[in-house]
Motif scaffolding. Structure first.
Motif, mmCIF file in Angstrom:
data_model
loop_
_atom_site.group_PDB
_atom_site.id
_atom_site.type_symbol
_atom_site.label_atom_id
_atom_site.label_comp_id
_atom_site.label_asym_id
_atom_site.label_seq_id
_atom_site.Cartn_x
_atom_site.Cartn_y
_atom_site.Cartn_z
ATOM 1 N N SER A 31 0.950 -1.180 -0.042
ATOM 2 C CA SER A 31 -0.079 -0.027 -0.057
ATOM 3 C C SER A 31 0.826 1.312 0.041
ATOM 4 O O SER A 31 0.595 2.475 -0.901
ATOM 5 N N SER A 32 1.855 1.228 0.783
ATOM 6 C CA SER A 32 2.899 2.614 0.772
ATOM 7 C C SER A 32 3.483 2.341 -0.576
ATOM 8 O O SER A 32 3.699 3.685 -0.832
ATOM 9 N N LYS A 65 1.332 4.001 -3.108
ATOM 10 C CA LYS A 65 1.183 5.562 -2.905
ATOM 11 C C LYS A 65 2.369 6.402 -3.612
ATOM 12 O O LYS A 65 2.201 7.641 -3.870
ATOM 13 N N SER A 66 3.574 5.756 -3.218
ATOM 14 C CA SER A 66 4.725 6.631 -3.514
ATOM 15 C C SER A 66 4.944 6.569 -5.123
ATOM 16 O O SER A 66 5.402 7.704 -5.708
ATOM 17 N N VAL A 81 2.102 6.645 -7.097
ATOM 18 C CA VAL A 81 1.084 7.628 -7.357
ATOM 19 C C VAL A 81 1.918 8.828 -7.326
ATOM 20 O O VAL A 81 1.653 9.878 -8.559
ATOM 21 N N GLU A 111 -6.873 5.477 -0.719
ATOM 22 C CA GLU A 111 -5.993 5.638 -2.023
ATOM 23 C C GLU A 111 -6.876 4.941 -3.141
ATOM 24 O O GLU A 111 -7.434 3.728 -3.123
ATOM 25 N N HIS A 114 -5.866 3.990 -5.902
ATOM 26 C CA HIS A 114 -5.333 2.939 -6.875
ATOM 27 C C HIS A 114 -4.969 1.731 -5.810
ATOM 28 O O HIS A 114 -4.274 0.738 -6.319
#
Length: 365
Positions: free
Chosen positions: A118-119, A122-123, A125, A143, A145
């Motif tokens: 998940s982290s 986000k990076s 994106v 998020e 995505h």
């Protein structure tokens, strides 16, 4: 001005409430821990027969996960194979090296694996990459995505019977890669399941950005094709962007427009002047028209899907650079005074969504 890499930023600002089949959107990327063979760390498959040929390269469980993916016939299944002592972070480096977009999950992932995934999403994106992930029961990923699957138990139709929920993540990336921009996954029938353990309150779960399966008679279906986005601001994060199919269309346009700009305009002999900006805008508008043509159904053909120079943002750039007279320029003066190396473009588009909510009143005489 600080020198940086050329900035290609295609953004979408929705002003309306609301496919050609693109094979490259249909990648299901499965990360497996498997020491069966050290011959490779990345492999792509186009159909189940190729998987059967390589059956000796995987554990029985990992081979079954690949077969689960191909139950739903995505364009490709990509396997990232790491050793049992490696980490998901090691696997994600392999992903970047080999495939530019797709739906990612980890076979038999643990809570910490899905949290790391998940982290990482986000990076990516933040770096304008359009990877998407299916994770299992992560705490509030929030998020667009990331799809956060939460059913605690699923029952396969085959001899596996009842299993814990995370075992279905590989099947889900197969489903979502299959649907990509060509169809929504709302009410999609999960043909390899016979039953699920349902959440207590469907609407509460959906409102919290949780992706759930439901029992529908003898079938198991996706309740609604949503991602985990819950925090909206009415502009860069809207209610519509909670829908997977909307984000798929946004990502398609971002990837296509960015790639076209990089390959055809960036460093291609086009100086930053008004006429060349109009050429680029005309090309984008032609692309939008194709996405709204009959049979394509990404954009609404009844809506004026159009890009243009962002006059106000370009004016602000000149003012911030010390050209105060730009405050008094007419719009056409702003348009023709291109700003250094930057293009300021905006677009208004309407993405089509699947029919889901029916309000049908029958009045009796």
């Amino acid at each position: 001005m600080t020198v940086t890499m050329p900035n290609i930023d295609v953004s979408f600002s929705q002003k309306a409430a609301s496919l050609p089949e693109r094979s490259e959107r249909g990648y299901a990327i499965l990360i497996v821990k498997d020491d069966t063979s050290a011959m490779f760390n990345y492999k792509e498959y186009s159909d189940i027969t190729e998987v059967d040929t390589d059956k000796e390269l995987y554990t029985e469980d990992n081979l079954q996960y690949l077969k689960d993916i191909f139950t739903f016939a995505p364009y490709k299944a990509c396997v990232v194979k790491i050793g049992n002592t490696a980490t998901i972070s090691d696997a994600l480096k392999i992903v970047i090296e080999n495939v530019k977009t797709g739906w990612i999950t980890m076979a038999d992932g643990r809570t910490e694996d899905f949290t790391t995934l998940s982290s990482w999403i986000k990076s990516q994106v933040a770096n304008k990459r359009t990877y998407k992930a299916v994770v299992y029961n992560v705490t509030s990923p929030d998020e667009k995505h990331i799809v956060n699957f939460v059913n605690t138990k699923i029952t396969f139709s085959d001899s596996r019977g009842e299993r814990t929920g995370e075992k279905y993540c590989p099947s889900l990336i197969g489903i979502l890669a299959k649907c990509n921009i060509t169809q929504g996954c709302n009410n999609f029938r999960c043909t390899n399941l016979s039953k699920v353990s349902e959440v207590d309150d469907r609407n509460e779960a959906l409102g919290a950005g949780k992706f759930i399966l439901i029992n529908d008679g003898a079938d198991v279906r996706i309740a609604r094709g949503i991602n985990s986005l819950t925090t909206t601001n009415g502009k860069s994060a809207t209610e519509d962007m909670k829908e997977i199919e909307v984000v798929e269309a946004m990502d398609l346009m971002q990837d296509d427009i960015s790639t076209t700009f990089k390959e055809d305009y960036l460093g291609g002999g086009y100086k930053n002047k008004y006429d060349n900006q109009i050429l680029f805008i005309s090309a984008v508008n032609g692309y939008f028209k194709k996405l709204s043509a009959n049979g394509t159904d990404v954009l609404d053909e009844e809506y004026e899907n159009k890009s243009d120079i962002n006059v106000e943002k370009q004016r602000e750039a000149w003012i911030e650079a010390g050209t105060n007279e730009a405050k008094d320029w007419t719009d056409i003066q702003v348009r023709k005074n291109t700003f250094k190396r930057s293009l300021f473009i905006n677009a208004n588009v309407k993405i089509l969504q699947s029919m889901v909510d029916l309000d049908f009143a029958i009045n009796l005489a």
